[in-house]
Scaffold this active site. Structure first.
Site, short mmCIF file in Angstrom:
data_model
loop_
_atom_site.label_atom_id
_atom_site.label_comp_id
_atom_site.label_asym_id
_atom_site.label_seq_id
_atom_site.Cartn_x
_atom_site.Cartn_y
_atom_site.Cartn_z
N CYS A 181 49.40 46.54 31.56
CA CYS A 181 50.19 46.95 31.81
C CYS A 181 50.82 46.53 33.36
O CYS A 181 51.78 47.08 33.88
CB CYS A 181 50.14 48.30 32.41
SG CYS A 181 49.68 49.72 30.44
N HIS A 319 53.53 53.38 39.87
CA HIS A 319 53.10 53.07 38.85
C HIS A 319 53.11 54.42 37.60
O HIS A 319 53.58 54.21 37.10
CB HIS A 319 51.67 52.51 39.39
CG HIS A 319 50.85 52.05 37.30
ND1 HIS A 319 52.04 51.46 36.33
CD2 HIS A 319 50.42 53.03 36.39
CE1 HIS A 319 51.36 51.40 35.68
NE2 HIS A 319 50.45 52.08 35.42
N HIS A 354 56.48 54.65 29.33
CA HIS A 354 56.10 53.71 29.81
C HIS A 354 55.78 52.50 29.29
O HIS A 354 55.44 52.80 28.13
CB HIS A 354 54.03 54.35 30.12
CG HIS A 354 53.57 53.33 30.61
ND1 HIS A 354 53.67 52.15 30.61
CD2 HIS A 354 52.63 53.60 31.45
CE1 HIS A 354 52.58 51.44 31.67
NE2 HIS A 354 51.56 52.57 31.91
#
Lengths: 429, 392
Positions: A181, A319, A354
């Site tokens: 990520c 995030h 996400h």
């Protein structure tokens, strides 16, 4: 001194194909997580996602969506013929890259035009194995005679970037970032470093990912990372009620070049890449450091590299996964790095999900909304403030503001932290 | 950008101990065997060169596959050989750069899922049987995450993917050191081509050996018979020259891509030479890209001969190790620092009939004519790396 600037940007998200779709969705405070439509996920424990609203991807559609890029049709045909389009992230990468290229004015490529791209998990398709499944085992020896692309076992990690390089005629090395990520943000940081060091004249960078397929959704569901509620508000970043992430898919791409080169060719500078910082938690494989110390150092390094004091930061794109552990730790990191200042913070993961390897890239694209429309993206489904997240979280609606510097955080599995600092091109440097 | 190598560890098809493996290279041994990990009798390529040891594993076995576990181990060992133990304050300014071709899902783990899958609908029934950590085992940066945790590395870092990811990791580390962002960098590269899907890929591209062990001939042989898939996990500790004690040698790296690769996906020899020309400086030893395909080998010799000393020696560690994928460049660097320190050049393992052409093929162990070597490796699509190593 060479300075890296963004002159082109493209995006594919749950809001649709194109950066304007992302901007419009965020500007209107909408959210796009919903029931998965690209395959029957009804029996899966997770059946909502931030899915790009395309049921099927074929060569004609892809060529049309890529727009006026020379050779686009041939690339789309090739991708379809080799089965590459079964991997949705390949099409997303091509679409975002083509848009970024067009919006940068289709700059000429030379020997120092490069590619720095983040890609997600090398994808395998459960269905691909079905034709080889007999009597309790997989018969690999049948593969050489299998009719491609009906059977495709693995998507090479750089399949999408290869096609992007071919589409845009990039002949210099392509560098593939696969830091989970954190990869999308690292790809952009890498690109900016190449520009600043004079190792490249122009870099196409970004990230693309999709786990919206049976194996991706099934595998992530087994980990237990997604919210157990199959509701459109599955991801509620920084909300007291948060209980997990929403899986997303998509891509974002940028053209980054030296500012003087960009200005000399009359390109529109959309943002400056002021700095970046990366650190590692070195803590646990499956949990971030609760004190956010390493994430804080990534932010501090980005500011130091940018030569920016915390007071100049007007927005942080977090995030913000909406998981119980990430958000409090990140809140501590933000407070610490910005000396406790009440800087507006938001996460777009409630809106688009996400995007995994592409999350850092799509979130940098969202940051451009601040410079181009004077809007700070909201945090979809953030309704109840959490005392464990003592930061100024922007609610569901975007907030109007003129900002000089924004930070974007991306944290990867195992505590790989990256922060990228962008500067408003209209602000004094 | 030149970096110093201050620590090394590896797992190769010829073993795990640096000096012992170097001795085996010098003895001309080759690691190729009939497919050592699974029954490949129905494949085009039935040979392989596997790491002989099993990883110790420990508590991270649930997150990493066999080669990933090796990578974790060599990372920690390399730090130790550089005098850096977990908790050393110098690791606060250390970075971690990992190169791996990309996770390759292990299908055998999915067999349980398959067996429960329904033919009449989605696969939920079967997927429920996947291990909860299945996805984590296939995350691209799991070695990075666990190694930073175990070693206490806190600085910059990234994981790179693709066929020359190890070289990209080396390059990123040397850049970060050069920029002053770090004081120490741990570079780890690992890959295994000994998997069904990799064998299928190599076979389809026509670059893997399709003969038995008896007929196997290496690169630069008249009867070169193609590459043997191999595997390795290698780690090196880098620092700016002169800044860490125990400096074993120095390296410089260049990477590039051929925009018009061969039908096999491999870069053309001319492109490889062009990339190598960025760092070559009249070197007198070359560890070649070694396709082990006669026409390409000939092209390589012709192109590379324009870069190096006219009397340069050409050998290849790939004949001994097999094709190491994304780990190749780092493995070459580690091997050649040790070999050059011994002032010795290994022969081309298994060479029977040297093909004519430029550069002098090394048929038996030789003394090193200099203190540097130029190391080449390639991968699809059109990727190439060059590493130049030099010892004091």
């Amino acid at each position: 001194m060479r300075r890296a600037v963004i002159t082109g940007a493209g995006a594919v998200s749950a809001f649709g194909v194109g950066l304007p779709a992302l901007f419009d969705g965020l500007a209107e405070g909408r959210a796009a997580v919903g029931e998965i439509r690209s395959f029957d996920a009804s029996t899966f424990p997770v059946h909502v996602a931030g899915e790009v609203p395309i049921a099927a991807i074929d060569a004609q559609w892809l060529a049309r969506e890529m727009g006026a890029v020379p050779g686009g049709e041939a690339i789309a045909d090739r991708a379809a013929a080799t089965g590459a389009l079964r991997d949705r992230k390949v099409a997303f990468a091509l679409l975002a890259a083509a848009e970024a290229w067009r919006s940068a004015g289709s700059p000429a490529t030379g020997p120092k035009a490069r590619l720095s791209f983040a890609v997600g998990l090398e994808q395998a398709f459960f269905e691909d194995l079905a034709p080889l499944w007999t009597g309790g085992s997989v018969d690999w020896s049948r593969e050489p005679d299998a009719p491609l692309p009906a059977v495709r076992f693995r998507s090479p990690v750089d399949l999408g970037p290869r096609l992007v390089a071919r589409l845009l005629g990039l002949r210099a090395p392509l560098v593939i970032h696969s830091s989970a990520c954190a990869a999308g943000a690292l790809a952009v940081a890498h690109a900016a470093a190449l520009i600043e060091r004079g190792e490249a004249d122009l870099v196409l960078c970004g990230g693309a990912d999709s786990m919206v397929n049976p194996l991706g959704i099934g595998g992530l569901a087994r980990i237990g990372a997604p919210s157990p509620r199959n509701e459109p508000d599955a991801c509620r970043p920084f909300d007291r009620r948060r209980d997990g992430l929403a899986i997303g898919e998509g891509a974002a791409a940028f053209v980054i070049e030296d500012e003087s080169r960009a200005r000399s060719r009359g390109a529109r500078v959309r943002a400056r890449v002021l700095g970046w910082g990366s650190t590692q938690d070195g803590y646990r494989a499956t949990a971030p450091r609760p004190d956010g110390a390493a994430a804080r150092r990534a932010m501090e390094r980005a500011l130091r590299r940018a030569g920016v004091v915390p007071e100049r930061v007007g927005y942080v794109n977090a995030h913000g996964t909406g998981t119980p552990l990430n958000d409090p730790a990140e809140s501590l990191a933000i407070r610490g790095a910005l000396d406790g200042a009440a800087v507006p913070v938001s996460s777009i993961k409630g809106a688009v999900g996400h995007l995994m390897s592409a999350s850092g890239a799509i979130e940098l694209a969202a940051c451009l909304l601040a410079f181009e429309r004077g809007l700070l993206p909201g945090t979809a489904h953030h309704r109840e403030r959490d005392p464990d997240c003592p930061i100024d979280v922007i609610g569901e609606r975007p907030r109007r503001a003129r900002v000089e510097v924004v930070l974007s955080n991306s944290f990867g599995f195992g505590g790989q932290n990256v922060t990228v600092a962008l500067g408003n091109p209209e602000a004094a440097s | 950008m030149i970096a110093a190598v201050a620590g090394t560890a590896w797992r190769t098809p010829l073993g795990r101990e640096l000096r012992a493996v170097a001795s085996r290279l010098l003895a001309g041994e080759r690691a190729a065997r009939p497919s050592p990990l699974f029954d490949a009798s129905a494949y085009r390529c039935t040979l392989g060169a596997a790491i002989p040891d099993a990883p110790t594993g420990g508590r991270h076995r649930r997150f990493l596959d066999r080669v990933g576990l090796h990578a974790l181990e060599v990372g920690l060992e390399a730090l130790a050989t550089a005098g850096l133990r977990p908790g050393d304050p110098r690791l606060d300014r250390a970075g971690l750069f990992v190169g791996t071709a990309g996770p390759r899902p292990r299908w055998e783990e999915m067999l349980a899922a398959f067996s429960g899958a329904r033919a009449d609908g989605p696969w939920a029934c079967g997927l429920q049987k996947l291990h909860p950590f299945w996805m984590l085992q296939h995350l691209s940066n799991n070695v990075h995450a666990l190694l930073s945790m175990e070693a206490g590395i806190r600085g910059e870092g990234a994981t790179f993917g693709g066929g020359i990811a190890g070289a990209e990791a080396l390059l990123a580390a040397t850049r970060a050191l050069d920029a002053g962002a770090l004081d120490v960098a741990l570079v780890v590269a690992y890959d295994s081509l000994l998997a069904p899907e990799a064998l299928v890929d190599l076979g389809a591209r026509g670059i893997a050996a399709e003969c038995g062990l008896d007929a196997l001939c290496p690169a630069y042989d008249e009867d070169a018979s193609g590459a043997v898939p191999g595997e390795a996990a290698v780690a090196v500790v880098l620092a700016r020259p002169g800044e860490l004690p125990g400096e074993a040698g120095r390296i410089e790296v260049a990477t590039g891509v051929d925009g018009a690769p061969l039908p096999s996906g491999e870069p053309r020899a001319a492109a490889v030479a062009a990339i190598a020309s960025r760092i070559s400086r009249g070197d007198r030893v070359v560890d070649g890209a070694a396709w082990a395909l006669r026409a390409q080998d000939d092209d390589e010799r012709r192109e590379v001969s324009t870069l190096v000393d006219s009397g340069a020696l050409l050998t290849t560690t790939a004949a001994a190790f097999g094709k190491l994928g994304a780990a190749a460049a780092v493995a070459q660097a580690a091997a050649w620092i040790e070999l050059l320190r011994r002032r010795s050049i290994p022969p081309i393992a298994g060479l029977r009939r040297a093909a004519p052409g430029p550069l002098s093929l090394v048929a038996s162990p030789a003394g090193a004519p200099g203190r540097s070597a130029l190391l080449l490796s390639t991968a699809a699509p059109g990727l190439a790396s060059a590493v130049r190593v030099e010892v004091a």
